[in-house]
Each structure stands twice: as C-alpha cells, then as structure tokens.
Motif scaffolding. Structure first.
Motif, short mmCIF file in Angstrom:
data_model
loop_
_atom_site.label_atom_id
_atom_site.label_comp_id
_atom_site.label_asym_id
_atom_site.label_seq_id
_atom_site.Cartn_x
_atom_site.Cartn_y
_atom_site.Cartn_z
N TYR A 1 36.92 38.98 44.99
CA TYR A 1 37.93 37.93 44.90
C TYR A 1 39.29 38.55 44.62
CZ TYR A 1 34.25 34.42 44.67
OH TYR A 1 33.18 33.60 44.95
N TRP A 2 40.34 37.82 44.96
CA TRP A 2 41.68 38.30 44.69
C TRP A 2 41.94 38.29 43.19
CZ3 TRP A 2 45.88 36.00 48.37
CH2 TRP A 2 45.61 36.36 49.67
N ASN A 3 42.89 39.09 42.79
CA ASN A 3 43.36 39.08 41.41
C ASN A 3 43.96 37.69 41.15
OD1 ASN A 3 45.45 39.17 39.34
ND2 ASN A 3 45.13 41.37 39.32
N PRO A 4 43.54 37.00 40.08
CA PRO A 4 44.03 35.63 39.83
C PRO A 4 45.55 35.54 39.68
CG PRO A 4 42.25 36.19 38.31
CD PRO A 4 42.57 37.43 39.09
N LEU A 5 46.18 36.56 39.13
CA LEU A 5 47.64 36.54 38.98
C LEU A 5 48.31 36.55 40.35
CD1 LEU A 5 50.13 36.59 37.17
CD2 LEU A 5 49.94 39.09 37.15
N ILE A 6 47.84 37.42 41.24
CA ILE A 6 48.41 37.50 42.60
C ILE A 6 48.15 36.20 43.34
CG2 ILE A 6 48.29 38.73 44.80
CD1 ILE A 6 49.51 40.38 42.50
#
Length: 174
Positions: A12-17
């Motif tokens: 999964y993508w980094n939540p911040l990004i």
C-alpha cells in the motif's frame, strides 16, 4: 523469483503521501468543477433514472426526484462521471497492484454464510445515513471540512467517535 513473491500484491502507499495526493485531487476538483468530492448524489440520480422508466408519473410528481428527471437525463451530471471515474480508477489500481480477489474479510467473527448479508445491511445503513446527513464521507467529511463547514467537522468527529466505539465492541477476543 519464487512463486510466493510473484503472487504477493504491491504494498500500500504511504498514508502521508496518499493523504497529500487526496488533498491535491480535492483542491483540483473544487477548481475545475466548482464542487467538492462526493458520491451519494450519484445514487440519488441513479434512483431518479430508474424511476423515470419504472414509475414515471410518481417520479415526476416526487418533489425530491422530479427536478432531476425534468430534462430526461438525470445521470447527465458531473457527479455521475466522478463516480464512474473513481470506480474505474479503483479497478485499474487493484489490477496493477495485484489486489483483485473475491474474499470475505471478518469471516470468523461474523460467521461465514451471514457475512455478505451483514455487509449489505451495513452498506444500506451507511447509505441511508449519508442521505440523512446530506453527504457521504467524501462529500460531507472531506469536502465539507475543506470549506470549513460546521456540518463537515461535526460529521468527521461523529464518524471517528462511532468508529472507535464500534471497533471496541466488534473486536475479536484473542
């Protein structure tokens, strides 16, 4: 490369990004369309479209749906294209990340055969609540909070509080 690694989905993508990109998409949506993000308006328009063919007299007479069918094209709105785009984007994203699979999460807690009915009931309740609140998580929560709407912040606070409370009661004992 081993067979196990070939079937492993992309991380999964980094939540911040992901959050920053969602904010940019929300800003672009306001700039380009003059509207924020949302989805429940599409379901209302879809209901009006079905009503136009199934029960035209009742749909036209309905104060809420009648205005949407006056021109005969209730699906001809920006929100319809947004929802279609979100669905296609999610499908493509899941495909390229190797995450397309049919499965039921939470099977142990809710019981195997009742899981689809529980999920459907929960979805119907969420949809009903979104119409009562005049917006869904994206429409009322994201877009409402982005324009500093009291209703948006009230919704977000309630949404998270109920989610935390529900998770305490629904958590499996280990």
């Amino acid at each position: 490369m081993s067979e196990k690694n070939q079937n492993c989905p992309a991380p999964y993508w980094n939540p911040l990004i992901a959050g920053i990109l969602l904010g940019i998409v929300l800003l672009a949506t306001f700039v380009v369309t003059g509207h924020g993000l949302g989805a429940t308006g599409f379901i209302t328009r879809l209901t009006a479209w079905f009503g136009m063919y199934l029960m035209p007299a009742a749909t036209n007479a309905n104060e809420y749906l009648g205005g949407m069918v006056e021109e005969g094209r209730p699906l001809d709105a920006w929100i319809s294209w947004q929802v279609v785009g979100v669905a296609l984007g999610a499908l493509l994203s899941a495909f390229f990340a190797g995450r397309i699979a049919v499965k039921f999460d939470g099977k142990r807690y809710l019981g195997g055969s009742s899981r689809p009915f529980t999920a459907l009931f929960g979805g119907l309740l969420a949809g009903f609540g979104a119409r009562i609140a005049a917006g869904c998580t994206s429409g009322l929560g994201l877009s409402g909070a982005a324009v500093l709407s009291l209703a948006g912040f009230t919704f977000l606070g309630t949404f998270f509080a109920v989610g935390l409370l529900a998770s305490r009661f629904m958590k499996e004992e280990k």
